[in-house]
Design a protein around this motif. Structure first.
Motif, PDB file in Angstrom:
ATOM      1  N   SER A 181     -35.990  14.401 -15.194  1.00  0.00           N
ATOM      2  CA  SER A 181     -34.818  13.573 -14.946  1.00  0.00           C
ATOM      3  C   SER A 181     -33.670  14.012 -15.840  1.00  0.00           C
ATOM      4  O   SER A 181     -33.883  14.577 -16.920  1.00  0.00           O
ATOM      5  N   SER A 182     -32.455  13.749 -15.373  1.00  0.00           N
ATOM      6  CA  SER A 182     -31.252  14.059 -16.137  1.00  0.00           C
ATOM      7  C   SER A 182     -30.352  12.835 -16.126  1.00  0.00           C
ATOM      8  O   SER A 182     -30.006  12.321 -15.045  1.00  0.00           O
ATOM      9  N   ASN A 235     -23.262  13.318 -24.284  1.00  0.00           N
ATOM     10  CA  ASN A 235     -24.169  14.424 -23.997  1.00  0.00           C
ATOM     11  C   ASN A 235     -25.236  14.021 -22.982  1.00  0.00           C
ATOM     12  O   ASN A 235     -25.774  12.907 -23.040  1.00  0.00           O
ATOM     13  N   PRO A 236     -25.581  14.904 -22.048  1.00  0.00           N
ATOM     14  CA  PRO A 236     -26.648  14.595 -21.092  1.00  0.00           C
ATOM     15  C   PRO A 236     -28.006  14.562 -21.777  1.00  0.00           C
ATOM     16  O   PRO A 236     -28.221  15.207 -22.800  1.00  0.00           O
ATOM     17  N   ILE A 291     -44.201  13.033 -22.759  1.00  0.00           N
ATOM     18  CA  ILE A 291     -42.768  13.062 -22.479  1.00  0.00           C
ATOM     19  C   ILE A 291     -42.106  13.991 -23.484  1.00  0.00           C
ATOM     20  O   ILE A 291     -42.482  14.022 -24.655  1.00  0.00           O
ATOM     21  N   HIS A 292     -41.157  14.769 -23.004  1.00  0.00           N
ATOM     22  CA  HIS A 292     -40.331  15.596 -23.885  1.00  0.00           C
ATOM     23  C   HIS A 292     -38.879  15.377 -23.483  1.00  0.00           C
ATOM     24  O   HIS A 292     -38.527  15.537 -22.301  1.00  0.00           O
ATOM     25  N   GLN A 293     -38.054  14.996 -24.454  1.00  0.00           N
ATOM     26  CA  GLN A 293     -36.653  14.710 -24.190  1.00  0.00           C
ATOM     27  C   GLN A 293     -35.761  15.527 -25.116  1.00  0.00           C
ATOM     28  O   GLN A 293     -36.114  15.781 -26.268  1.00  0.00           O
ATOM     29  N   ARG A 294     -34.598  15.891 -24.589  1.00  0.00           N
ATOM     30  CA  ARG A 294     -33.608  16.627 -25.374  1.00  0.00           C
ATOM     31  C   ARG A 294     -32.218  16.053 -25.086  1.00  0.00           C
ATOM     32  O   ARG A 294     -31.845  15.893 -23.930  1.00  0.00           O
ATOM     33  N   GLN A 295     -31.484  15.779 -26.160  1.00  0.00           N
ATOM     34  CA  GLN A 295     -30.113  15.288 -26.028  1.00  0.00           C
ATOM     35  C   GLN A 295     -29.329  15.664 -27.274  1.00  0.00           C
ATOM     36  O   GLN A 295     -29.750  15.389 -28.401  1.00  0.00           O
TER      37      GLN A 295
END
Length: 335
Positions: A193-194, A212-213, A236-240
């Motif tokens: 997801s974005s 930032n997305p 889960i892996h998230q980046r922002q």
């Protein structure tokens, strides 16, 4: 130490490195995880709620609550095993002992396309529109440059236009999800997801800061281990904005009933946020209702200030089951 951390946390929240609210029980907050989860459940409608109090020993650093409902439309008019889901969600996030108050309301939709004649494999695309309102209470705020030998007695150089202590904007999110099963009794899934695709402007001081997305990759599944036990695993892996978060773990479900249709289970498990916290989890499920509790045990460098207390979190999900007892159960992501 607490008095120093509160203004520093505020500075983090309003800086260009601000991060979205998140839950340790990400698997129990479907519409904040991926819009493609909208309508992806075995039932007629779903209600979900979450509450998180992060770092409670640091003067209510972050408290987050959300509630959502989603359901399917036009089931008799679309192909069998396809689902068109719609949902609405509200989220409130407070930072720095309510100095920063964030409110969001989102409407989402997703179409789940069956890839085989049994409906075991589906591919989903989902979209979400969000209206955001953020308010900063300047009267409660203290800043780093106010700190003197006598405490926070200095005068800050920060300048705020009193007409500009509230920010409002519209945002767009999207996601994809694959879900599959080999026999109807197991399930595995992978999603991406974005959030903040529209890159809205966000500033309390009249600047042109662009939000930032956030990119999220998540997955997991469940598999029976015996007559009364099932293993559920997820990650889960998230980046922002250059910051990342990775959480992985699992839970074992112990069946409390011999009737397969009742889905009465006791859950116990453990997740781990890499470099930050262990997250033990317990849950109970009966009559379509699942209640979960987790507690972050902080093991990062912040543990001195937090006393290793990362945060309490409670989740609740209710799925209304169809009235037809002879229906075929659908395999859907659960954790």
């Amino acid at each position: 130490m607490k008095k120093i951390l509160v203004p520093l946390l505020l500075i983090v929240c309003v800086s260009v490195h601000a991060q979205d609210p998140h839950f340790s029980q990400f698997f129990s907050s479907p519409l904040t995880l991926n819009p493609a989860y909208t309508g992806k459940f075995d039932g007629t409608f779903r209600v979900a709620g979450n509450y998180r109090n992060q770092w409670p020993t640091i003067n209510n650093a972050f408290t987050t609550a959300t509630a959502s409902v989603d359901f399917a439309l036009l089931q008799s008019r679309i192909p069998e095993f396809d689902t068109w889901g719609v949902g609405i969600m509200g989220l409130n996030d407070q930072s720095g002992n309510k100095i920063l108050n964030n409110n969001f309301i989102s409407i989402s939709t997703a179409y789940h396309k069956a890839l085989d004649e049994n409906g075991y494999h589906t591919l989903t695309v989902g979209f979400q529109g969000t209206y955001a309102n953020k308010r900063l209470d300047i009267s409660k705020a203290t800043f780093e440059d106010q700190l003197t030998s006598l405490g926070f007695t200095g005068v800050t150089s920060e300048v705020f236009n009193t007409r500009n202590v509230a920010v409002n904007y519209f945002d767009v999110n999207a996601g994809f999800l694959y879900s599959g099963s080999t026999n109807g009794y197991n399930n595995f899934y992978l999603g991406v997801s974005s959030y903040h695709i529209s890159r809205p402007k966000e500033s309390f001081q009249g600047g042109n800061y662009i939000l930032n997305p956030r990119l999220t990759v998540h997955g997991g599944g469940y598999v029976p281990m015996g007559r009364i036990t099932t293993f559920h695993g997820s990650f889960i892996h998230q980046r922002q904005a250059g910051a990342t978060e990775t959480v992985l773990g699992g839970a074992v479900a112990f069946s409390l009933s011999d009737d397969e249709a009742l889905e009465s289970n006791l859950y116990t498990g453990l997740w781990y946020r890499l470099g930050d916290a262990f997250i033990p989890y317990v849950g109970i499920e009966f009559s379509g209702l699942r209640l979960g509790y987790s507690y972050d045990i902080n093991n990062s460098s912040l543990s001195t200030a937090s006393n290793s207390r990362g945060g309490n979190e409670i989740s609740l999900i209710f799925v209304r089951k169809p009235s037809d007892p002879s229906r075929r159960k659908l395999g859907c992501p659960k954790f």
